[in-house]
Design a protein around this motif. Structure first.
Motif, PDB file in Angstrom:
ATOM      1  N   LEU A 118     -40.916 -23.450   2.899  1.00  0.00           N
ATOM      2  CA  LEU A 118     -39.569 -23.301   2.360  1.00  0.00           C
ATOM      3  C   LEU A 118     -39.130 -21.998   2.477  1.00  0.00           C
ATOM      4  O   LEU A 118     -38.035 -21.699   2.741  1.00  0.00           O
ATOM      5  CB  LEU A 118     -39.542 -24.017   0.923  1.00  0.00           C
ATOM      6  CG  LEU A 118     -38.216 -24.016   0.280  1.00  0.00           C
ATOM      7  CD1 LEU A 118     -37.301 -25.103   1.267  1.00  0.00           C
ATOM      8  CD2 LEU A 118     -38.213 -24.702  -1.011  1.00  0.00           C
ATOM      9  N   HIS A 119     -39.895 -21.099   2.097  1.00  0.00           N
ATOM     10  CA  HIS A 119     -39.404 -19.711   2.035  1.00  0.00           C
ATOM     11  C   HIS A 119     -39.275 -19.264   3.592  1.00  0.00           C
ATOM     12  O   HIS A 119     -38.442 -18.441   3.958  1.00  0.00           O
ATOM     13  CB  HIS A 119     -40.369 -18.564   1.358  1.00  0.00           C
ATOM     14  CG  HIS A 119     -40.353 -18.506   0.099  1.00  0.00           C
ATOM     15  ND1 HIS A 119     -39.382 -17.849  -0.728  1.00  0.00           N
ATOM     16  CD2 HIS A 119     -40.992 -19.241  -1.048  1.00  0.00           C
ATOM     17  CE1 HIS A 119     -39.480 -18.026  -1.920  1.00  0.00           C
ATOM     18  NE2 HIS A 119     -40.452 -18.838  -2.140  1.00  0.00           N
ATOM     19  N   THR A 120     -39.898 -19.931   4.566  1.00  0.00           N
ATOM     20  CA  THR A 120     -39.919 -19.598   5.793  1.00  0.00           C
ATOM     21  C   THR A 120     -38.543 -19.959   6.511  1.00  0.00           C
ATOM     22  O   THR A 120     -37.998 -19.366   7.314  1.00  0.00           O
ATOM     23  CB  THR A 120     -40.944 -20.182   6.908  1.00  0.00           C
ATOM     24  OG1 THR A 120     -42.217 -19.683   6.434  1.00  0.00           O
ATOM     25  CG2 THR A 120     -40.773 -20.134   8.399  1.00  0.00           C
ATOM     26  N   LEU A 121     -38.317 -21.283   5.806  1.00  0.00           N
ATOM     27  CA  LEU A 121     -36.782 -21.842   6.294  1.00  0.00           C
ATOM     28  C   LEU A 121     -35.606 -21.068   5.614  1.00  0.00           C
ATOM     29  O   LEU A 121     -34.901 -20.786   6.425  1.00  0.00           O
ATOM     30  CB  LEU A 121     -36.772 -23.331   5.713  1.00  0.00           C
ATOM     31  CG  LEU A 121     -35.638 -24.178   6.032  1.00  0.00           C
ATOM     32  CD1 LEU A 121     -35.162 -24.054   7.324  1.00  0.00           C
ATOM     33  CD2 LEU A 121     -35.754 -25.606   5.356  1.00  0.00           C
ATOM     34  N   LEU A 122     -35.810 -20.820   4.143  1.00  0.00           N
ATOM     35  CA  LEU A 122     -34.576 -20.217   3.615  1.00  0.00           C
ATOM     36  C   LEU A 122     -34.640 -18.733   3.825  1.00  0.00           C
ATOM     37  O   LEU A 122     -33.462 -18.184   3.755  1.00  0.00           O
ATOM     38  CB  LEU A 122     -34.879 -20.424   2.033  1.00  0.00           C
ATOM     39  CG  LEU A 122     -34.604 -22.018   1.794  1.00  0.00           C
ATOM     40  CD1 LEU A 122     -34.825 -22.362   0.346  1.00  0.00           C
ATOM     41  CD2 LEU A 122     -33.548 -22.750   2.251  1.00  0.00           C
ATOM     42  N   GLY A 123     -35.786 -18.151   3.801  1.00  0.00           N
ATOM     43  CA  GLY A 123     -35.821 -16.516   4.225  1.00  0.00           C
ATOM     44  C   GLY A 123     -35.108 -15.929   2.850  1.00  0.00           C
ATOM     45  O   GLY A 123     -34.461 -14.762   3.044  1.00  0.00           O
ATOM     46  N   ILE A 124     -35.421 -16.285   1.744  1.00  0.00           N
ATOM     47  CA  ILE A 124     -34.977 -15.619   0.477  1.00  0.00           C
ATOM     48  C   ILE A 124     -36.019 -15.083  -0.311  1.00  0.00           C
ATOM     49  O   ILE A 124     -37.035 -15.967  -0.252  1.00  0.00           O
ATOM     50  CB  ILE A 124     -33.955 -16.306  -0.332  1.00  0.00           C
ATOM     51  CG1 ILE A 124     -34.402 -17.639  -0.882  1.00  0.00           C
ATOM     52  CG2 ILE A 124     -32.777 -16.740   0.582  1.00  0.00           C
ATOM     53  CD1 ILE A 124     -33.689 -18.708  -1.558  1.00  0.00           C
ATOM     54  N   ASP A 125     -35.890 -14.255  -0.963  1.00  0.00           N
ATOM     55  CA  ASP A 125     -37.251 -13.885  -1.993  1.00  0.00           C
ATOM     56  C   ASP A 125     -37.092 -14.146  -3.175  1.00  0.00           C
ATOM     57  O   ASP A 125     -38.158 -14.229  -3.980  1.00  0.00           O
ATOM     58  CB  ASP A 125     -36.886 -12.307  -1.934  1.00  0.00           C
ATOM     59  CG  ASP A 125     -37.031 -11.071  -0.764  1.00  0.00           C
ATOM     60  OD1 ASP A 125     -37.820 -11.927   0.135  1.00  0.00           O
ATOM     61  OD2 ASP A 125     -36.247 -10.252  -0.640  1.00  0.00           O
TER      62      ASP A 125
END
Length: 284
Positions: free
Chosen positions: A161-168
């Motif tokens: 999901l972090h790969t998709l959204l790119g948020i920290d």
């Protein structure tokens, strides 16, 4: 001892909350306001009471006047019903861009207008020589399905999901609901919505593979990434959650007051809705 009074017995959950019909609500609020104004001409406090009672009834039950859907559907113009129906309560991706040491290139605007250009650049799709359409590149298809299987069996949704959204920020998932939808949110804002867990897994797996094929993936906005992975769902040939057959077709979605045609990608076995878009309007 008298039992405690509760308004819950008057509630109609089938017509309130997420099931509330906005055109019907607007109609009933208008009726309550008019009725209150007429009574107020005789006695002002009574008029205020009528409005208060009407708003409470609408809040608890969805309707003030029985049979509202019928006359709303009959007398409201179609453009008005369509406008209400398209007022979407689903969380939309935030407009901010992932942090990066380099400015995003102007070429992303091209990809937002034409996600196929991004998918072609990532070697994910290619022209189908047998048709005028596109098809998945075989190596991408195999890798995409492999990622789906791994995420599903290993439980690596959060990392993908972090790969998709790119948020920290820390992202929380909400998938405990009767509709089967998946919603993602941080502590302060919604960041994603999927029609089903099948759609969720498909997008996560696509993002993982695209991030390795498209060197500027980390510089795309969330909107750019979302459009890229959403466009791939139409190419699925098996369900990401149960491996059942996936079919593409036109169906009718009915709401309280209107119905409209959509193009849908669904699983035959488990019924998961993987993709749904409005069908193009035809000239009469």
């Amino acid at each position: 001892m008298c039992p405690a009074f509760s308004l819950d017995r008057f509630r109609r959950p089938e017509y309130t909350g997420e099931n509330r019909c906005l055109p019907c609500t607007a109609t009933n609020v208008g009726i309550a306001a008019v009725a209150g104004a007429l009574v107020a001409l005789v006695w002002l406090p009574a008029g205020a009471g009528v409005v208060a009672f009407g708003l409470l009834a609408i809040y608890l039950r969805g309707y003030l006047v029985p049979g509202t859907p019928a006359f709303t559907r009959r007398y409201f113009p179609e453009p008005v019903l369509r406008a209400f129906d398209k007022t979407d309560s689903r969380p939309a991706p935030p407009a901010d861009r992932p942090a990066t040491d380099r400015p995003a290139e102007a070429s992303e605007s091209t990809f937002l207008d034409d996600p196929e250009a991004l998918l072609s650049a990532a070697d994910a799709v290619e022209p189908d020589p047998g048709t005028d359409d596109l098809r998945l590149v075989p190596t991408f298809r195999a890798a995409w399905h492999d990622h789906i299987d791994r995420i599903r069996t290993e439980g690596t949704e959060e990392r993908a999901l972090h790969t998709l959204l790119g948020i920290d920020e820390t992202v929380h998932l909400d998938d405990e609901n009767p509709d089967g939808v998946v919603m993602a949110h941080t502590e302060s804002r919604p960041v994603g919505y999927w029609e089903s867990r099948a759609a969720f897994l498909a997008d996560l797996a696509a993002a993982v593979e695209l991030s390795s094929r498209y060197e500027d993936w980390g510089r795309l906005s969330i909107e750019g990434r979302s459009q890229a992975v959403n466009g791939l769902r139409v190419f699925l040939d098996r369900c990401p959650t149960c491996d059942g057959e996936v079919v593409f077709g036109e169906t009718t979605v009915r709401s309280c007051c209107r119905s409209h045609e959509v193009l849908a990608v669904s699983c035959v076995a488990c019924g998961a809705r993987i993709l749904e878009v409005d069908a193009p309007e035809t000239e009469s």
